[in-house]
Design a protein around this motif. Structure first.
Motif, mmCIF file in Angstrom:
data_model
loop_
_atom_site.group_PDB
_atom_site.id
_atom_site.type_symbol
_atom_site.label_atom_id
_atom_site.label_comp_id
_atom_site.label_asym_id
_atom_site.label_seq_id
_atom_site.Cartn_x
_atom_site.Cartn_y
_atom_site.Cartn_z
ATOM 1 N N PRO A 63 1.918 10.828 -38.712
ATOM 2 C CA PRO A 63 1.684 11.424 -40.064
ATOM 3 C C PRO A 63 1.460 10.620 -41.289
ATOM 4 C CG PRO A 63 3.335 12.761 -38.699
ATOM 5 C CD PRO A 63 3.036 11.505 -38.211
ATOM 6 N N LEU A 64 2.510 9.704 -41.344
ATOM 7 C CA LEU A 64 2.424 8.724 -42.621
ATOM 8 C C LEU A 64 1.114 8.113 -42.544
ATOM 9 C CD1 LEU A 64 3.805 7.337 -44.985
ATOM 10 C CD2 LEU A 64 5.018 5.983 -43.344
ATOM 11 N N GLU A 65 0.585 7.427 -41.442
ATOM 12 C CA GLU A 65 -0.559 6.872 -41.338
ATOM 13 C C GLU A 65 -1.703 7.487 -41.961
ATOM 14 O OE1 GLU A 65 -3.249 4.394 -38.203
ATOM 15 O OE2 GLU A 65 -1.753 5.536 -37.561
ATOM 16 N N GLN A 66 -1.684 8.954 -41.250
ATOM 17 C CA GLN A 66 -2.743 9.812 -41.676
ATOM 18 C C GLN A 66 -2.730 10.041 -43.233
ATOM 19 O OE1 GLN A 66 -1.836 13.332 -39.599
ATOM 20 N NE2 GLN A 66 -3.244 12.728 -37.913
ATOM 21 N N ILE A 74 -4.409 2.626 -47.248
ATOM 22 C CA ILE A 74 -4.594 1.290 -46.020
ATOM 23 C C ILE A 74 -5.559 1.813 -45.147
ATOM 24 C CG2 ILE A 74 -1.771 0.930 -46.320
ATOM 25 C CD1 ILE A 74 -1.629 2.810 -43.605
ATOM 26 N N ALA A 75 -5.684 0.931 -44.260
ATOM 27 C CA ALA A 75 -6.505 0.880 -42.984
ATOM 28 C C ALA A 75 -5.595 1.563 -41.837
ATOM 29 C CB ALA A 75 -7.399 -0.222 -42.777
ATOM 30 N N PRO A 76 -6.336 2.143 -41.046
ATOM 31 C CA PRO A 76 -5.505 2.589 -39.724
ATOM 32 C C PRO A 76 -4.675 1.569 -39.110
ATOM 33 C CG PRO A 76 -7.580 3.495 -39.740
ATOM 34 C CD PRO A 76 -7.686 2.523 -40.734
ATOM 35 N N ALA A 79 -1.039 0.756 -32.969
ATOM 36 C CA ALA A 79 -0.093 1.565 -32.394
ATOM 37 C C ALA A 79 1.325 1.057 -32.284
ATOM 38 C CB ALA A 79 -0.698 2.065 -31.100
ATOM 39 N N TRP A 80 1.279 -0.256 -32.198
ATOM 40 C CA TRP A 80 2.373 -1.113 -32.029
ATOM 41 C C TRP A 80 3.263 -1.101 -33.262
ATOM 42 C CZ3 TRP A 80 3.093 -5.083 -35.560
ATOM 43 C CH2 TRP A 80 2.042 -5.587 -35.978
ATOM 44 N N ALA A 81 2.718 -0.870 -34.448
ATOM 45 C CA ALA A 81 3.350 -0.812 -35.850
ATOM 46 C C ALA A 81 4.218 0.441 -35.860
ATOM 47 C CB ALA A 81 2.257 -1.125 -36.698
ATOM 48 N N TRP A 82 3.990 1.555 -35.136
ATOM 49 C CA TRP A 82 4.836 2.499 -35.148
ATOM 50 C C TRP A 82 5.960 2.681 -34.402
ATOM 51 C CZ3 TRP A 82 4.132 4.650 -39.767
ATOM 52 C CH2 TRP A 82 2.894 4.564 -40.482
#
Length: 83
Positions: A63-66, A74-76, A79-82
């Protein structure tokens, strides 16, 4: 002339999705056998569900990325960042 009580959209959707109790499924099938209008709507819902099932799944995003992406901050992220 007797008026026809049509099935609700919710009942037709539940029938298409196979989510009716056995007794209710029998009632819906009896109604569909006698009602061309509900049968047509059932067929349209069935075709729509079949088409939807052919679509690729939507990837889940944090949700934060969205929110940050929606704001253009930010750009998307990978997955490893989360994790």
């Amino acid at each position: 002339m007797r008026s026809v009580n049509h099935l609700s959209e919710a009942t037709l959707a539940a029938a298409v999705e196979g989510k009716l109790a056995p007794w209710e499924r029998r009632r819906v099938l009896r109604h569909l056998a006698a009602c061309p209008q509900c049968t047509e709507e059932w067929a349209a819902l069935h075709a729509l569900l079949r088409e939807a099932n052919l679509l690729p799944p939507t990837p889940l995003r944090h949700p934060l990325e969205q929110a940050l992406d929606w704001l253009g901050l930010i750009a998307p992220l990978p997955a490893w960042a989360w994790h």
